[in-house]
Design an enzyme around this catalytic site. Structure first.
Site, short mmCIF file in Angstrom:
data_model
loop_
_atom_site.label_atom_id
_atom_site.label_comp_id
_atom_site.label_asym_id
_atom_site.label_seq_id
_atom_site.Cartn_x
_atom_site.Cartn_y
_atom_site.Cartn_z
N GLY A 1 0.81 -1.21 0.00
CA GLY A 1 0.00 0.00 0.00
C GLY A 1 0.84 1.25 0.00
O GLY A 1 2.07 1.20 0.00
N LYS B 1 -9.07 9.12 12.85
CA LYS B 1 -10.49 8.74 12.85
C LYS B 1 -10.82 7.81 14.01
O LYS B 1 -12.00 7.52 14.26
CB LYS B 1 -10.86 8.11 11.51
CG LYS B 1 -10.85 9.11 10.36
CD LYS B 1 -11.15 8.47 9.03
CE LYS B 1 -11.22 9.52 7.93
NZ LYS B 1 -9.98 10.28 7.76
N VAL C 1 -3.27 11.30 4.69
CA VAL C 1 -1.97 11.22 4.02
C VAL C 1 -2.14 11.64 2.57
O VAL C 1 -2.88 11.01 1.81
CB VAL C 1 -1.39 9.79 4.11
CG1 VAL C 1 -0.05 9.73 3.39
CG2 VAL C 1 -1.24 9.39 5.56
#
Length: 654
Positions: free
Chosen positions: A310, A428, A488
């Site tokens: 990722g 979050k 990000v």
């Protein structure tokens, strides 16, 4: 000792044999003779009788004996003189001063300067520096002229863009110098602008400062400028926004040099001119790493990165390479991403000790086998589902991947005595209003439950089917920690790629709410913070980056439209579509009750919240939420999450 002396002699012989060394040494001998003769001529007004000549010839051998070895020790014969710079000139000054001082000391000891003039040796030092340094400068000048001649001078048929540079500092000087050294580059600098009034009408390499940045519009109209270049490498967010706005007013295309984070050893290249990047809007100084601390726990170690294909995981792999790990295990569920980072590490970074593992982290038997085979000492757990709207529709995947998967990888880490485990979390997780945030908050609580002071073997036995458990072990050897940060830039879950795509298609750019704000950081910043946290934790901490002020998404969208050469509202519409299910208006980085503690790193804070959950209750809820996930019971999952997290609310929160 004898072996070292023999090696030194062989090395000196090899150096002396080189043609360039012999040539420079020969000229230095002549220049030392010339410097001493000129000193005598100047001191005695051009009259040298036999006595003075005898003094000269008697001192010259001593000059050679003293000065040449010191010149060699001062690296005066190892440099490439065609690249002579201030560093080389400083070396010459040091060598001349030391050798002259030693020479005078020896003569004072031997003769007390009987019959010798002291001022001659002062003049000799001056002329030695002048001649020795002048030779090096002459070599560089002749080399530059030869290179310019071989390239045919400045090509006449190249269409050159006329540049106006915004900034008149060190970066600008490097750019101008590189243009002069590379006549093939298709640029011609017309002038400079700088807000420092003391620089007005001054010149850098014969390029004049024409005015201030506020004069940009007027000067661009008066001169035939093709393009603008922002040449301030360390511009803040506020400065960059102002320069972009002024550039936009001219209607001319504009670009920027790389930021400081992308400049190696201060070398700015005109070839690295880039388009304005959305990362310019961050405006924070680069995160500085404590290299030694990170190196101590990564160098020569086996490191595993989950979610290694990722955006965050792959950058972690690249950053880890800087510390020379023994092996990197890249664990990812996506075949394409895993293959991509494997090929990049092997072929672009020439790192062959890369082990790609294709699979799910919740596959406990697989994680157990991987750790048994490769014995990782450090784990960076970046694997997670993070798209808020998708996980609201598919909450069972958040449970299976973000909660159960995290517990599986922690279980295996404890059993195989992994030394450090770093959990990648998110802002979050603070007072979550969506399933994604709630799942990451539970992952943080798991991390704290597994930390040494809270560890209970009941957790370890819960998901350990297929792993042989050592029931006699009262505690484990793994240090757990988490890293929490905001959005990000450029990651797969970031809004920025969506905005750019919408702008390229002509709009509209969709923003959920005019007042929605988010914290932002770049992918390299995120990876560096994760590495730094790994070196700082004692167990159970949550680290966060000082991220400055949150950014309004509507303003960010407007700035991106301008950066891409469009006009907000008139050319590209900004459309407000309302908050999506589970989406907050404002994000936070700290949960109520968590104590903020400063660290020895200026950009990092640590949150030391108390773990207050009952192990038995937590265990029961984990079993129940897993059952609800297996039956795809969306409502049931949210009810259990609410039991686990009283601060969780399944809906929008401002």
């Amino acid at each position: 000792m004898k072996k070292n002396i023999i090696c030194s002699i062989r090395f000196l012989r090899g150096v002396i044999r080189t043609r360039h060394f012999a040539t420079i040494l020969f000229f230095d001998l002549l220049l030392l003779i010339l410097a001493h003769f000129v000193s005598y001529l100047l001191r005695f007004e051009g009259v040298l009788d036999s006595v003075r000549l005898q003094q000269i010839f008697s001192v010259l051998p001593l000059i050679f004996t003293v000065k040449l070895p010191i010149f060699y020790a001062g690296n005066l014969y190892r440099g490439m003189w065609r690249f002579t710079s201030f560093d080389e000139m400083r070396s010459i000054i040091k060598s001349v001063c030391v050798s002259s001082a030693l020479l005078v000391t020896i003569i004072l000891f031997l003769t007390r300067f009987d019959g010798l003039s002291r001022s001659v040796f002062i003049l000799d030092s001056f002329f030695t520096f002048l001649f020795i340094g002048g030779l090096r400068i002459a070599i560089r000048y002749l080399h530059d002229q030869r290179k310019h001649f071989l390239k045919g001078g400045s090509p006449k048929n190249i269409q050159r863009k006329k540049l106006l540079l915004l900034g008149a500092g060190e970066s600008t000087e490097k750019i101008i110098r590189e243009l002069k050294d590379n006549p093939q580059l298709p640029y011609q600098i017309i002038g400079l602008l700088d807000d420092d009034l003391s620089k007005r009408n001054k010149q850098i390499h014969h390029i004049r400062v024409l005015g201030t940045l506020q004069d940009l519009l007027e000067i661009s109209r008066q001169t035939e400028i093709d393009e603008l270049l922002i040449s301030v490498a360390s511009a803040s967010s506020k400065q960059m926004k102002r320069m972009i706005r002024l550039c936009k007013e001219t209607g001319l295309p504009y670009k920027a040099i790389p930021g400081l984070a992308n400049i190696i050893n201060g070398q700015v290249s005109i070839k690295a001119i880039r388009d304005i990047s959305y990362e310019d809007l961050l405006g924070r100084s680069e995160v500085k790493l404590a290299q030694n601390k990170i190196g101590r726990y990564l160098t020569d170690k086996v490191v595993m990165v989950t979610g290694g294909g990722g955006s965050i995981g792959s950058e972690l792999c690249r950053q880890i390479l800087k510390f020379n790990p023994g092996k990197i295990i890249v664990f990812d569920a996506g075949e394409e991403n895993l293959y991509s980072i494997q090929m990049e590490l092997m072929h672009e970074y020439n790192f062959q000790n890369c082990v790609p593992v294709l699979g799910q982290i919740q596959d406990l038997s697989l994680t157990d086998k991987v750790m048994q085979d490769y014995k990782p000492e450090v784990i960076f757990h970046a694997a997670a589902y993070k798209h808020v709207p998708l996980l609201e529709l598919n909450p069972w995947e958040a449970v299976e991947n973000n909660i159960i998967g995290t517990q599986c990888i922690m279980e295996a880490a404890i059993q195989h005595q992994v030394r450090r485990f770093v959990l990648v979390s998110t802002d979050k997780a603070v007072r979550p209003t969506n399933v994604m945030g709630a799942s990451k908050r539970i992952a943080e609580l798991l991390m704290q439950a597994y930390s040494l002071e809270n560890w209970d073997r009941k957790f370890h036995r819960y998901l350990a089917a297929g792993i042989e458990i050592d029931d006699n072990r009262k505690e484990h050897a793994t240090t757990f920690m988490a890293v929490r940060f905001g959005n990000v830039l450029g990651s797969s879950g970031s809004v920025i790629p969506l905005f750019k795509r919408q702008i390229e298609l002509g709009g509209p750019v969709t923003v959920t709410h005019p007042d929605i704000t988010r914290y932002f950081m770049s992918i390299p910043e995120a990876a560096q913070l994760i590495l730094q946290a790994g070196s700082m934790a004692n167990g159970g901490e949550i680290f966060i980056l000082k991220m400055g002020q949150p950014v309004r998404i509507a303003e960010l969208a407007r700035e991106l439209i301008i950066m891409l050469g469009k006009e907000p509202d008139s050319e590209i519409e900004i459309k407000y579509i309302g908050l999506r299910e589970g989406e907050k208006l404002y994000e936070e980085l700290i949960t109520e009750g968590e104590g903020i503690v400063k660290t020895n790193h200026e950009k990092i804070m640590v949150l030391r919240g108390e773990y207050k959950k009952s192990n038995i209750f937590f265990l029961q809820c984990l079993k129940l939420v897993q059952q609800k996930a297996q039956s795809h019971d969306s409502h049931g999952i949210k009810e259990v999450l609410l039991e686990l997290l009283p601060e969780y609310s399944a809906g929008n929160r401002s």
